[in-house]
Design a protein around this motif. Structure first.
Motif, PDB file in Angstrom:
ATOM      1  N   TYR A 504       0.881  -1.163   0.000  1.00  0.00           N
ATOM      2  CA  TYR A 504       0.000   0.000   0.000  1.00  0.00           C
ATOM      3  C   TYR A 504       0.921   1.216   0.000  1.00  0.00           C
ATOM      4  CZ  TYR A 504      -3.711  -3.248   1.283  1.00  0.00           C
ATOM      5  OH  TYR A 504      -4.611  -4.290   1.302  1.00  0.00           O
ATOM      6  N   ILE A 514      -2.210   0.458  -4.780  1.00  0.00           N
ATOM      7  CA  ILE A 514      -2.150  -0.926  -4.309  1.00  0.00           C
ATOM      8  C   ILE A 514      -1.378  -1.735  -5.338  1.00  0.00           C
ATOM      9  CG2 ILE A 514      -3.455  -2.949  -3.551  1.00  0.00           C
ATOM     10  CD1 ILE A 514      -5.912  -1.114  -3.340  1.00  0.00           C
ATOM     11  N   TRP A 553     -10.244  -6.650  -3.878  1.00  0.00           N
ATOM     12  CA  TRP A 553     -10.189  -5.648  -2.815  1.00  0.00           C
ATOM     13  C   TRP A 553     -11.555  -5.016  -2.582  1.00  0.00           C
ATOM     14  CZ3 TRP A 553      -5.477  -7.103  -4.323  1.00  0.00           C
ATOM     15  CH2 TRP A 553      -4.432  -6.987  -3.399  1.00  0.00           C
TER      16      TRP A 553
END
Length: 793
Positions: A504, A514, A553
């Motif tokens: 990150y 990301i 995600w």
């Protein structure tokens, strides 16, 4: 005792620019000064202060407690004791002595705290939400055996603490329950089916010796010279259970040394006496019984053309002198070092980070790994939650294991597999390291130094421009360049054969990136000349199995607050007429067409990158009247799962089958998948497709689900392990009219050069003026320390 050793000493010493330089050392002219600098005070026997890259980051106090933090070791033990108290009525057996038809705890983790409870606390004076644990209990001792999930809280354990079924997050119709046949195939189930496997294999030792060069008498039998491995899923809907068992050459490199032999077992239910052989496979032929296999063997119909090598040095991640020596490789490789000191602040207890306008909280669960919360830039919230939801992999082939294999790495507790990072190699020297703790039965395991935090140079300037013109020796009137840097939070999860690296990255311009990378061993197959459609030959008897990696995600955007919309902007080529070009008539040019997504839906990236998605605040605009928002910028390899109707990923992997999607946020939908979905492809506990039920997402609290990953086109260069440089995927969230201008104007790490006009006063010489804004170059010595690899505690 391991000692820290000084392995290198570097001088970071560059003469700081003067405010005005008549003949600046730019470009090739700097080289001419090298001999003078070599003899200067910055080189040779110079005495310099140390660049203390190992100094801890400054401390800061988090504005609020980390309400998303994992349960503490003390709470985990108290929950364990409460569950095992006879008064609980759960009738639990210690897992160390339990068998398949007992009730026992599989794992303990943390319940996702409700957002509706957090926001009043986070943004106002509401009460701090309580912490709850989740426990999955294998209830094999019940008349109808199941795997049942429970929630235990509030914590710490007290008179108000209750044990309740955890049903509300799941929409599959079973609540927190999964049929016994669809549960995790743990060591107890393997032990129950082992006698059947041994009885089969011990009766064909002559066949396996001839074909495979080894025998199998059981996983713990010292006479076994083969090792067995299985795959998933092991059920389709929980009504049956099966095992596809492949044999390999034993050792740490067994992933790359598969053998051409499979045993398929029916392992349905808790009564092992009812388990049976479904068949055997070798030479791509299926044999329903041992007798059928033996008949083919004795008829001379079974042969092996290729054999695995007996040594495995070629499959180890160590120096290989047989490849030769590269010139200058004896020198230590370049490093990224925080020579100016750490520019981020930490509240280590609350796992809270501040950096260059950014702030966020860090949490961790054994299921999902690293999770970030309350992500803000310059005090304004961008995201409430950012967390990986699933790491799926699906394989293809014309062999029982490769054709069947689907993995969900949360099913294998990816978050528990974050292990120690090697300083200077996994993370830069001087990084900050944090531990993670994992509840393990009635204790807690500490994986030391398994998260690292560091700031690095981006490898490119954030912005720059050279304005030409001016009659001077420099050929420009001004030149500005701004240094780009970023703070990275990194972890690596080693889940079986693969090492997933998660980054990150918080950029100084307000962008968040990301990145996921994959290394480690391939899951490979036995090589057949006619099976090139599923991957190339990568070793003597090994094929690199074709497969997809798709990692999902959850991005719960809160641009300023929860009133958000998702805008789709399409770049189109349209025909137009314009009055100043009458002779052209209609001609083609670019044009944008935009609309807000009305209801929950799945979305795809457009061909040629001609569509972009922006999460905007419903009403707030910047100075210029544009909606304030963040754009979702695809990076490398933004893929989805290739197979959309495979029987092994039909409904349990729905979240992997679209590039991105948007849903309305609900406390009852904390996860896109279930840790127990893997073995239930036809009847999942959590069906992601059911999240799309027509709710409005205009001006609402919305969640964006997005996929990263790679189609793994296997190659010989995947040996010994896959390379992070090539197996990589990324996405960025970047300001899109969130501000009135680029967020680089307040950065002092920059240089600004101007060339005033020549005058009589300065002798008609144009003098370069350099502005450093008080940021001088550090003059110090760096002493690097050999990394320490510690033990799991």
């Amino acid at each position: 005792m391991i000692q820290r050793l000084v392995s290198a000493a570097l001088i970071v010493a560059t003469s700081a620019n003067a405010a005005a330089v008549g003949s600046p050392p730019l470009g090739f002219e700097r080289q001419a000064l090298l001999s003078k600098l070599t003899g200067s005070k910055f080189y040779g026997n110079a005495t310099c202060s140390d660049c203390s890259i190992y100094e801890a980051a400054e401390s800061v106090t988090a504005p609020k407690a980390n309400v998303w933090a994992p349960i503490t070791p003390e709470d985990s033990l108290a929950v364990w004791n409460l569950l095992h108290d006879p008064a609980s009525g759960l009738n639990l057996t210690d897992p160390d002595v339990a068998v398949v038809n007992d009730n026992y705890v599989w794992y303990i983790d943390t319940v996702h705290v409700n957002k509706s409870d957090v926001l009043p606390y986070l943004d106002g004076s509401g009460p701090k939400p309580s912490s709850w644990a989740r426990a999955i209990i294998f209830e094999g001792g019940k008349l109808e055996p199941v795997s049942q999930e429970y929630m235990i809280g509030p914590l710490p354990v007290c008179g108000e603490t209750t044990i309740q079924k955890l049903d509300y997050p799941y929409n599959g119709g079973m609540g927190g329950s999964v049929p016994f046949n669809g549960r995790y195939f743990d060591s107890k189930r393997s032990a129950a089916s082992e006698p059947l496997l041994v009885s089969v294999m011990s009766n064909i030792t002559d066949i396996t010796s001839a074909l495979l060069g080894g025998v199998y008498y059981g996983s713990s039998n010292t006479n076994s010279t083969l090792t067995a491995t299985t795959t998933t899923p092991t059920s389709l809907d929980g009504n049956q259970a099966f095992q596809i068992i492949m044999f390999k050459v034993p050792g740490t490199t067994s992933y790359l040394r598969p053998l051409d032999f499979f045993v398929i077992l029916d392992s349905t239910g808790t009564d092992a006496s009812l388990y049976k052989l479904k068949g055997l496979v070798t030479n791509t032929r299926f044999f329903p019984t041992v007798a059928d296999l033996r008949a083919a063997f004795e008829a001379g119909e079974l042969v092996e053309e290729f054999y695995q090598p007996s040594d495995d040095d070629w499959a180890l991640v160590k120096y290989n002198p047989e490849m030769g020596v590269r010139e200058l490789e004896e020198k230590f490789a370049p490093q990224s070092l925080e020579v100016g000191g750490k520019r981020y602040k930490l509240d280590t207890e609350q796992k809270y980070v501040e950096y260059m306008g950014w702030s966020f909280y860090v949490s961790h669960t054994r299921t999902l790994g690293i999770m970030l919360y309350d992500i803000r830039f310059k005090g304004e919230r961008i995201l409430y939650e950012l967390s990986m939801q699933e790491a799926a992999a699906q394989y293809g082939g014309f062999q029982p294991k490769s054709a069947t294999t689907l993995y969900h790495d949360t099913h294998f507790q990816l978050g528990a597999d974050l292990f120690q990072l090697v300083e200077g190699f996994d993370c830069p020297f001087g990084s900050t390291f944090w531990n993670v703790t994992v509840p393990t039965k009635n204790s807690t395991t500490t994986n030391v130094n398994s998260i690292c935090i560091f700031e690095t140079d981006a490898g490119f300037p954030l912005s720059r421009h050279r304005a030409g013109g001016g009659s001077n020796d420099y050929g420009f009137s001004n030149l500005g360049v701004v240094k780009a840097s970023l703070l990275t939070l990194r972890s690596i999860a080693t889940v079986g054969n693969y090492d997933y690296l998660f980054d990150y990255a918080f950029h100084v311009d307000g962008s968040l990136e990301i990145t996921v990378r994959a290394s480690g061993y391939l899951q490979s197959s036995f090589f057949y000349k006619d099976q090139g459609a599923w991957g190339p030959r990568i070793q003597e008897a090994t094929q690199g199995s074709l497969h997809d990696h798709v990692l999902t995600w959850k991005a719960d955007f809160d641009i300023l607050d929860t009133a958000n919309s998702l805008k789709v902007t399409e770049l189109k080529a349209v025909n137009t007429t314009q009055p100043w070009w009458p002779e052209l008539g209609a001609f083609e040019q670019l044009q944008l067409e935009s609309y807000d997504v009305a209801t929950e839906r799945e979305l795809q990236w457009a061909a040629n990158g001609q569509t972009f998605y922006t999460v905007n605040h419903a009403t707030a605009t910047n100075k210029w009247g544009s909606p304030r928002g963040y754009r979702i910028v695809p990076g490398k390899s933004n893929i989805r799962l290739s197979t959309l109707d495979s029987p092994f990923s039909r409904r349990n992997t729905a979240l992997s089958k679209t590039h991105l999607a948007v849903t309305r946020q609900h406390d009852t939908e904390p996860w896109g998948n279930s840790v127990q979905n893997l073995n239930m492809p036809w009847r999942p506990q959590q069906d992601f497709a059911k999240l799309f039920d027509g709710e409005s997402v205009e001006g609402e609290d919305l969640v964006v689900w997005l996929n990263l990953g790679m189609h793994h086109f296997t190659r010989a260069e995947d040996v010994p392990v896959t390379l992070y440089s090539e197996a990589v995927s990324s996405v960025m969230f970047a300001p899109q009219n969130f501000f009135d201008s680029a967020q680089d104007g307040d950065l002092r790490n920059r240089r600004w050069y101007t060339v005033p006009a020549a005058t009589k006063e300065n002798g008609n010489v144009a003098a370069l003026v350099s502005e450093t804004y008080g940021i001088e170059l550090p003059q110090c010595m760096v002493s690097l320390q050999e990394p320490i690899v510690g033990q799991v505690i």
